[in-house]
Design an enzyme around this catalytic site. Structure first.
Site, PDB file in Angstrom:
ATOM      1  NE  ARG A  19      -3.190   2.701   2.582  1.00 27.23           N
ATOM      2  CZ  ARG A  19      -3.404   3.045   3.855  1.00 27.23           C
ATOM      3  NH1 ARG A  19      -3.095   2.710   4.981  1.00 27.23           N
ATOM      4  NH2 ARG A  19      -4.401   4.449   3.825  1.00 27.23           N
ATOM      5  CG  ASN A  75      -0.149   2.149  12.918  1.00 24.46           C
ATOM      6  OD1 ASN A  75      -0.907   3.067  12.843  1.00 24.46           O
ATOM      7  ND2 ASN A  75       0.880   2.171  12.240  1.00 24.46           N
ATOM      8  CB  ALA A  78      -7.984   5.936   9.196  1.00 22.26           C
ATOM      9  CD  GLU A  99      -1.219   8.343  18.580  1.00 21.84           C
ATOM     10  OE1 GLU A  99      -1.755   8.733  17.663  1.00 21.84           O
ATOM     11  OE2 GLU A  99      -1.585   9.021  19.649  1.00 21.84           O
ATOM     12  CG  HIS A 101       0.972   7.344  13.611  1.00 20.17           C
ATOM     13  ND1 HIS A 101      -0.483   6.703  13.373  1.00 20.17           N
ATOM     14  CD2 HIS A 101       0.673   8.080  14.784  1.00 20.17           C
ATOM     15  CE1 HIS A 101      -1.406   7.301  14.386  1.00 20.17           C
ATOM     16  NE2 HIS A 101      -0.730   8.047  15.288  1.00 20.17           N
ATOM     17  NE  ARG A 108       0.297  10.418   4.699  1.00 17.75           N
ATOM     18  CZ  ARG A 108      -0.685   9.421   4.931  1.00 17.75           C
ATOM     19  NH1 ARG A 108      -0.131   8.704   6.055  1.00 17.75           N
ATOM     20  NH2 ARG A 108      -1.232   9.145   4.003  1.00 17.75           N
TER      21      ARG A 108
END
Length: 144
Positions: A19, A75, A78, A99, A101, A108
């Protein structure tokens, strides 16, 4: 190893490696698990890995962590930007979590700059690729 951490990955992280490699790189979820396991073993910690595209399954995994885990690396994908329910679950289990990412969410789209989880997290790691999972485990090991 009597201490375990849950490494929890949310939606679309099963697609790591294929992806949008320009954003997420070419490492796979299996690579993530290897990085996290290696870091955990160095600190005498065991790991349990869960990936789900379903919000409810992620919440169930957080609840189950109360039984045998000392911390969580998450993680949330979304769901970071949308899920008050995951936030509430993490708050309810009252254990340290990091957390994570893979990409730098602050470089972004604007909507990715808001996290419902960061205010509760022991630490937030963003933009370090899958190496961030190793950092997250290191941080949890220091806390627990």
């Amino acid at each position: 190893m009597d201490k375990r951490i849950l490494v929890l990955n949310g939606p679309n992280l099963n697609l790591l490696g294929t992806r949008n490699p320009a954003v997420y790189g070419t490492d796979t979820l299996a690579d993530v698990e290897r990085v996290a396991s290696t870091a955990a073993e160095a600190h005498g910690l065991a790991t349990r890995f869960v990936q789900s595209n379903s919000e409810g399954a992620l919440i169930d995994a957080i609840h189950a962590a109360r039984e045998d885990c000392v911390g969580i690396v998450i993680n949330p994908g979304a769901y970071t930007h949308t899920s008050i329910a995951i936030r509430d679950a993490l708050e309810a289990v009252a254990m340290p979590f990091v957390e994570i990412h893979v990409s730098n969410v602050y470089a972004r789209e604007e909507f990715r700059h808001r996290s419902y989880l960061s205010g509760l997290a022991s630490c937030v790691i963003a933009g370090a690729g899958i190496q961030g999972y190793g950092f997250a485990v290191e941080r949890l090991a220091a806390i627990v």
